[in-house]
Design a protein around this motif. Structure first.
Motif, short mmCIF file in Angstrom:
data_model
loop_
_atom_site.label_atom_id
_atom_site.label_comp_id
_atom_site.label_asym_id
_atom_site.label_seq_id
_atom_site.Cartn_x
_atom_site.Cartn_y
_atom_site.Cartn_z
N SER A 17 -16.58 4.90 21.49
CA SER A 17 -17.56 4.06 20.80
C SER A 17 -17.83 4.56 19.39
CB SER A 17 -18.86 4.01 21.59
OG SER A 17 -19.39 5.32 21.76
N ALA A 18 -17.59 5.85 19.14
CA ALA A 18 -17.79 6.38 17.79
C ALA A 18 -16.77 5.81 16.81
CB ALA A 18 -17.71 7.91 17.81
N LEU A 19 -15.68 5.26 17.34
CA LEU A 19 -14.65 4.69 16.48
C LEU A 19 -14.95 3.23 16.12
CD1 LEU A 19 -11.49 6.06 18.33
CD2 LEU A 19 -12.60 7.03 16.32
N PHE A 20 -15.87 2.60 16.85
CA PHE A 20 -16.18 1.20 16.58
C PHE A 20 -16.85 1.07 15.22
CE2 PHE A 20 -16.44 0.46 21.41
CZ PHE A 20 -15.08 0.15 21.45
N ILE A 21 -16.33 0.17 14.39
CA ILE A 21 -16.82 0.04 13.03
C ILE A 21 -17.95 -0.99 12.97
CG2 ILE A 21 -14.67 0.79 11.98
CD1 ILE A 21 -13.83 -2.05 11.60
N GLU A 22 -18.61 -1.03 11.79
CA GLU A 22 -19.84 -1.82 11.67
C GLU A 22 -19.61 -3.33 11.54
OE1 GLU A 22 -20.94 2.13 11.57
OE2 GLU A 22 -19.34 1.18 10.41
N ASN A 23 -18.42 -3.77 11.25
CA ASN A 23 -18.17 -5.21 11.09
C ASN A 23 -17.43 -5.79 12.29
OD1 ASN A 23 -15.73 -3.98 10.67
ND2 ASN A 23 -15.09 -5.32 9.00
N GLY A 24 -17.81 -5.36 13.48
CA GLY A 24 -17.09 -5.77 14.68
C GLY A 24 -17.61 -7.03 15.34
N SER A 25 -18.59 -7.70 14.76
CA SER A 25 -19.12 -8.91 15.38
C SER A 25 -18.23 -10.12 15.08
CB SER A 25 -20.54 -9.19 14.88
OG SER A 25 -20.53 -9.41 13.50
N CYS A 26 -18.27 -11.11 15.94
CA CYS A 26 -17.53 -12.35 15.70
C CYS A 26 -18.29 -13.51 16.35
CB CYS A 26 -16.10 -12.26 16.23
SG CYS A 26 -15.97 -12.16 18.03
N ASP A 27 -17.98 -14.73 15.93
CA ASP A 27 -18.65 -15.89 16.52
C ASP A 27 -17.93 -16.30 17.81
OD1 ASP A 27 -16.37 -17.33 15.75
OD2 ASP A 27 -17.26 -17.84 13.82
N ARG A 28 -18.48 -17.31 18.48
CA ARG A 28 -17.93 -17.72 19.77
C ARG A 28 -16.54 -18.32 19.66
NH1 ARG A 28 -22.12 -21.17 23.12
NH2 ARG A 28 -22.15 -22.43 21.23
N ASP A 29 -16.33 -19.11 18.61
CA ASP A 29 -15.01 -19.73 18.46
C ASP A 29 -13.93 -18.68 18.24
OD1 ASP A 29 -16.16 -22.20 18.78
OD2 ASP A 29 -16.39 -22.56 16.62
N THR A 30 -14.24 -17.70 17.38
CA THR A 30 -13.28 -16.62 17.13
C THR A 30 -13.01 -15.84 18.41
OG1 THR A 30 -14.08 -16.45 14.86
CG2 THR A 30 -12.79 -14.60 15.71
N TYR A 31 -14.08 -15.59 19.17
CA TYR A 31 -13.93 -14.87 20.43
C TYR A 31 -12.98 -15.62 21.37
CZ TYR A 31 -15.35 -12.15 24.54
OH TYR A 31 -15.36 -11.33 25.64
N LEU A 32 -13.18 -16.93 21.47
CA LEU A 32 -12.32 -17.73 22.36
C LEU A 32 -10.86 -17.67 21.93
CD1 LEU A 32 -14.60 -20.86 22.84
CD2 LEU A 32 -13.81 -19.33 24.65
N THR A 33 -10.65 -17.79 20.61
CA THR A 33 -9.28 -17.77 20.10
C THR A 33 -8.61 -16.43 20.41
OG1 THR A 33 -9.90 -19.27 18.31
CG2 THR A 33 -7.86 -18.02 18.04
N LEU A 34 -9.34 -15.35 20.17
CA LEU A 34 -8.78 -14.02 20.42
C LEU A 34 -8.57 -13.79 21.91
CD1 LEU A 34 -10.96 -12.02 17.86
CD2 LEU A 34 -8.50 -12.37 17.73
N PHE A 35 -9.50 -14.27 22.73
CA PHE A 35 -9.38 -14.12 24.17
C PHE A 35 -8.11 -14.77 24.69
CE2 PHE A 35 -10.21 -15.17 28.59
CZ PHE A 35 -10.85 -14.03 29.07
N GLN A 36 -7.81 -15.98 24.17
CA GLN A 36 -6.62 -16.70 24.59
C GLN A 36 -5.34 -16.04 24.09
OE1 GLN A 36 -7.35 -20.59 23.07
NE2 GLN A 36 -9.17 -20.91 24.33
N SER A 37 -5.43 -15.31 22.99
CA SER A 37 -4.23 -14.70 22.41
C SER A 37 -3.78 -13.46 23.16
CB SER A 37 -4.49 -14.35 20.94
OG SER A 37 -5.38 -13.24 20.85
N ILE A 38 -4.65 -12.92 24.00
CA ILE A 38 -4.30 -11.69 24.74
C ILE A 38 -3.96 -12.08 26.17
CG2 ILE A 38 -5.12 -9.42 25.46
CD1 ILE A 38 -7.08 -9.51 23.13
N PRO A 39 -2.78 -11.74 26.67
CA PRO A 39 -2.35 -12.16 28.02
C PRO A 39 -3.31 -11.70 29.11
CG PRO A 39 -0.52 -11.24 26.77
CD PRO A 39 -1.74 -10.99 25.96
N ASP A 40 -3.42 -12.52 30.15
CA ASP A 40 -4.31 -12.21 31.27
C ASP A 40 -3.96 -10.88 31.92
OD1 ASP A 40 -5.86 -14.39 30.97
OD2 ASP A 40 -4.89 -15.60 32.52
N GLU A 41 -2.67 -10.59 32.02
CA GLU A 41 -2.27 -9.39 32.75
C GLU A 41 -2.69 -8.10 32.06
OE1 GLU A 41 1.36 -11.22 30.65
OE2 GLU A 41 -0.32 -11.88 31.92
N THR A 42 -3.07 -8.19 30.80
CA THR A 42 -3.51 -6.97 30.11
C THR A 42 -4.98 -6.67 30.38
OG1 THR A 42 -4.17 -8.15 28.08
CG2 THR A 42 -1.88 -7.42 28.25
#
Length: 914
Positions: free
Chosen positions: A794-819
């Motif tokens: 968690s110390a590596l998490f940077i300060e601009n890590g927030s995103c909106d819901r649409d961006t979250y959905l897009t990123l969620f779909q881009s990462i395969p379920d098996e991962t």
């Protein structure tokens, strides 16, 4: 005496519990006993267990029943228990509300005040709702103790729920208390209003002339801390006339003789402000004389008081240069002063040095240069150089003193003197080159990178006047690969200067150093500079002369380098942490209301503060390779950074993906009143035992500071028989390529401890191995020691890590379920959504949305971290059940190798035991 000993023995017995399983049952029976004495002793045992870290929350219901008593001692103990566990048991804490309300109407004023104070300390929204009515009653209580307690409770209420405090009219009630006939109530009301106005843009502390007179009248009758509160508030008041300004200064002046140093400094702050507002020069001078003597008197206190006083004096001396010019001898160091006091005195002596007293100051510095503390000696020698740069007419005398110190042949003194003389040469070009011969006599004794670099700079700069400059530089070229990057860069530039002035004699030398810099070095800065020089020589030698041999800007005195705007701001905070840190309060006080500069000089201040925060990075090259060759943990192998490979854009964005859509609820109420928490300081653990390092014991923890930088918080303990005067640090190759900055810690004598910081900086020594482990080599006077520690992910998490819901959905779909990976987190903060979100946000894990379904609540979070040159995003889903404290954490991340470490740390954060 016997009875007293029995009482002490009895009290000690409360902390001797062995955590037996039967204890809880015994305590539960004791809490339900009819005898009040038994209940009181049992509560003491419970509080003792709570104090040493045992979880006794399961007794909450039993303890809370004991609150209905007239015994003040028992009631205080129960209230203490409630305050400690109310955050984790908010629903049960409601049970005590009725008793709080009854106690707020109790005939005994101590109990009335205790009830209001306790309710204000319970930072739970459900309790806050019931706090308004008791405050409304007690704010007008006939007893001053109850009224002053209610004033403080209003400030606490405002911090928890500002809107409620304003709507209920409590801020106006505080303002009415400023005219109270009891000075204790006035002082607490002033403090509460000051706290509120410092964090709110809606409430502004603005006194009237009548209110100021009331405060000045209460000043003489308050306790010492009440006086501090009133003086702090008066320092923010703007008088309407010269007469009022003079009156305030005269009424405050007697506080300068107070025994409490906090009162003295607060009085100095007020009078210092009044000095600027008075137009009469004679009155100004009188007030300046009045504040100078108390400042000097503070230096007779204990070392901690001296340090605080010196940090404040430093600011005052910079804002009013002549104020203590005649008292410079009061800043001479004593043999038994701690090192931190000595170093502050050195800085102030340099600021006070003038042509009239410089001889006395130089003799004092020369005497300090014979001390045993190496760090103090170095700073003393450097202070001589600062005096030379500051006072042109005294520069020759400073140079003579430095030459005398060089004759002592003490290695670290000689090297520091050479570093200082290099700065004098830069300040006064072509004026003191006659001493270069004496400096060159000590060439073989140089072993510190900065001293070597300074000597090389001198040889290169005056290579046209040194006949054997090529032979002298050849010494460093022969060991080029063994030198630090700082020395290598200076050697390259010095040889370049020499070649441009004497091309026929040094052609082979320049070829050799350019080859070493470009073909045999893995340092990108060195290679770049070498290629630039090479191309300049190939394209246009005259242009190379114009660039390399150009006239350099003259360095200036840095003894008063704080920008005027920042200095004026810091002087307004004399007597506070801001004046000790030399930083404005908004940088380290969460929620402090920053006041924008009207002069347009904010950028200058920001640049200065940024330079102060990152000065360790500027010095990194002086210590990065100080441990020597590649034999330390296999470091510095020169292997190039591994390329992480190109990512397919379609894969990243998930184009054409047929994965199911996430469903977010329209309401994000869980995030409605979430306040960002300050990241909790990590607990230091033992990393290196004395038996493995010849007597050096190290405790430490890796932390992400408020500025978004990583740092190693360390405590060095010297269990050897010799002093430790310096540190150097190096990291082994690691996953993220981190390298250490300069170790910021004082030297320590045998048997002593000192706290320090090792900045963790980005570098280029990445390892293919995926691990949060950092292997560390630390070099001291005792030798080289090795230890390792893991970075909390968690110390590596940077300060601009927030995103909106649409961006979250897009990123969620881009990462395969098996991962996706799932893990359980026991004892999570599941019962309080606001607390859970706030706790994660304090670690840069940002709330996106929530979704409720069939008794389960899904919270979605995002976080980012840097890996190589890329920002990697991690998507988290925390599934919470209304009937279970346990939750599930689902994690998706494109860099799947980091998922186990992310899961482990997020589970640690949400756990109640964290």
């Amino acid at each position: 005496m016997q009875n007293e000993g029995k009482e002490q023995q009895k009290a000690g017995g409360f902390f001797s519990s062995q955590n037996k399983r039967s204890e809880i049952n015994e305590w539960r029976l004791g809490l339900g006993n009819e005898k009040e004495s038994v209940r009181k002793d049992t509560v003491k045992k419970v509080i003792a267990a709570m104090t040493v870290g045992k979880d006794v929350s399961m007794l909450f219901t039993d303890v809370i029943k004991c609150v209905a008593t007239n015994n003040i001692e028992l009631k205080k103990l129960v209230y203490l228990y409630i305050m400690n566990y109310a955050k984790t048991q908010p629903d049960l804490a409601i049970m005590a509300v009725n008793q709080f309300e009854r106690d707020s109407n109790h005939p005994n004023p101590l109990i009335r005040g205790l009830a209001v104070r306790t309710m204000g300390c319970i930072r739970v929204n459900k309790i806050v709702e019931y706090l308004a009515e008791p405050i409304r009653k007690t704010i007008k209580d006939k007893d001053p103790y109850v009224r002053k307690t209610a004033a403080v409770a209003i400030a606490k209420l405002f911090d928890i729920n500002a809107e409620m405090a304003i709507e209920q009219g409590f801020v106006e009630a505080l303002e009415e208390l400023l005219t109270d006939d009891n000075p204790m109530v006035v002082a607490n009301a002033v403090k509460a209003l000051d706290e509120i106005s410092s964090t709110s843009s809606e409430v502004i502390l603005d006194f009237t002339e009548k209110t100021v007179k009331t405060l000045l009248a209460a000043l003489n009758q308050c306790t010492e801390w009440g006086q501090v509160f009133i003086l702090d508030a008066l320092s923010n008041y703007q008088p309407k006339s010269d007469k009022e300004t003079t009156e305030i200064a005269e009424r405050v002046a007697p506080r300068l003789q107070h025994a409490n140093s906090a009162v003295v400094l607060s009085a100095v702050r007020v009078i210092n402000k009044m000095i600027d507002l008075i137009s009469n020069e004679n009155e100004k001078n009188e007030l300046i004389q009045k504040i100078s003597a108390p400042l000097v008197t503070l230096l007779s206190g204990n070392p901690e008081i001296q340090y605080v006083a010196l940090r404040n004096i430093d600011l005052i001396v910079q804002s009013r240069p002549g104020i203590l010019a005649n008292n410079i001898k009061m800043f001479f160091c004593k043999y038994n002063d701690p090192i931190y006091v000595k170093l502050e005195k050195l800085d102030i002596m340099v600021k006070l040095a003038s042509e009239r007293n410089v001889d006395t100051v130089l003799m004092e510095f020369k005497e300090y240069a014979t001390e045993v503390d190496v760090e103090f000696v170095r700073r003393s020698v450097r202070a001589i150089g600062r005096c030379a740069i500051k006072l042109e007419r005294a520069a020759q005398r400073c140079v003579d003193v430095l030459l005398d110190l060089i004759q002592t042949k003490v290695n670290y003194v000689v090297q520091e003197a050479i570093i200082v003389i290099k700065d004098i040469f830069r300040r006064y070009p072509n004026k003191y080159e006659g001493i270069i011969g004496k400096l060159c006599e000590n060439l073989d004794t140089l072993d510190e990178p900065e001293a070597k670099a300074s000597m090389i700079w001198i040889i290169g700069e005056y290579s046209n006047k040194i006949e054997n400059a090529d032979e002298l530089l050849q010494i460093f070229i022969d060991t080029f690969h063994d030198e630090t990057s700082l020395v290598q860069l200076q050697a390259l530039t010095a040889v370049m200067k020499l070649f441009l002035r004497r091309p026929n004699d040094t052609r082979d030398l320049i070829k050799k150093v350019l080859h070493l810099s470009t073909e045999e070095s893995d340092n990108p800065d060195l290679r770049d500079r070498g290629y630039i020089y090479w191309r300049l020589l190939n394209e246009d030698p005259e242009a190379a002369k114009a660039v390399v041999l150009s006239e350099k800007p003259v360095i200036r005195d840095d003894s008063t380098n704080i920008p005027k705007t920042l200095l004026n701001e810091l002087v307004k905070h004399i007597g506070t942490l801001s004046s000790v840190y030399h930083k404005p309060p908004e940088l380290f006080v969460a929620g402090y209301k920053k006041k924008k500069s009207e002069s347009g000089e904010d950028k200058e201040v920001e640049d200065y503060l940024r330079e102060q925060q990152h000065q360790d990075a500027a010095d990194r090259t002086t210590t990065q390779d100080i441990l020597g060759l590649d034999d330390v943990l296999g470091m510095g192998t020169g292997a190039p950074a591994q390329d992480s490979g190109d990512l397919d854009l379609d894969d990243v964005l998930g184009v054409g993906s047929s994965q199911p859509q996430l469903q977010f609820s329209a309401s994000t109420s869980a995030n409605a009143n979430v306040t960002s928490l300050v990241r909790p300081a990590p607990q230091k653990k033992l990393l290196l035992t004395a038996d493995k390092s010849k007597g050096l014991q190290i405790y430490g923890a890796i932390n992400r500071n408020a500025r978004g930088g990583l740092e190693f918080l360390v405590t060095f303990e010297n269990l050897s028989q010799q002093p430790i005067t310096g540190y150097a640090c190096k990291f082994n190759t690691n996953t993220f390529g981190f390298v250490p900055g300069q170790v910021q810690a004082n030297g320590i004598m045998p048997g002593q401890k000192t706290d320090g910081i090792v900045p963790i900086l980005p570098g280029n020594n990445e390892s293919d191995k995926v691990s949060p482990l950092i292997q560390v080599a630390i070099k001291t006077d005792l030798g080289v020691a090795y230890f390792a520690d893991s970075i909390p992910f968690s110390a590596l998490f940077i300060e601009n890590g927030s995103c909106d819901r649409d961006t979250y959905l897009t990123l969620f779909q881009s990462i395969p379920d098996e991962t996706e990976s799932t893990t359980d987190a026991p004892n999570a903060s599941a019962g309080n959504a606001s607390a859970l979100i706030s706790r994660l946000q304090a670690h840069n894990i940002f709330f996106v949305a929530d979704h409720q379904d069939a008794g389960l609540t899904n919270y979605y979070f995002s976080a980012k971290f840097n890996y190589g040159t890329e920002e990697v995003i991690a998507l988290l889903e925390i599934v919470v059940s209304a009937n279970s404290p346990q939750c599930k954490i689902n994690t998706r991340c494109a860099e799947t190798q980091f998922i186990p470490f992310i899961e482990q740390d997020v589970a640690r954060i949400v756990s109640l035991t964290f």
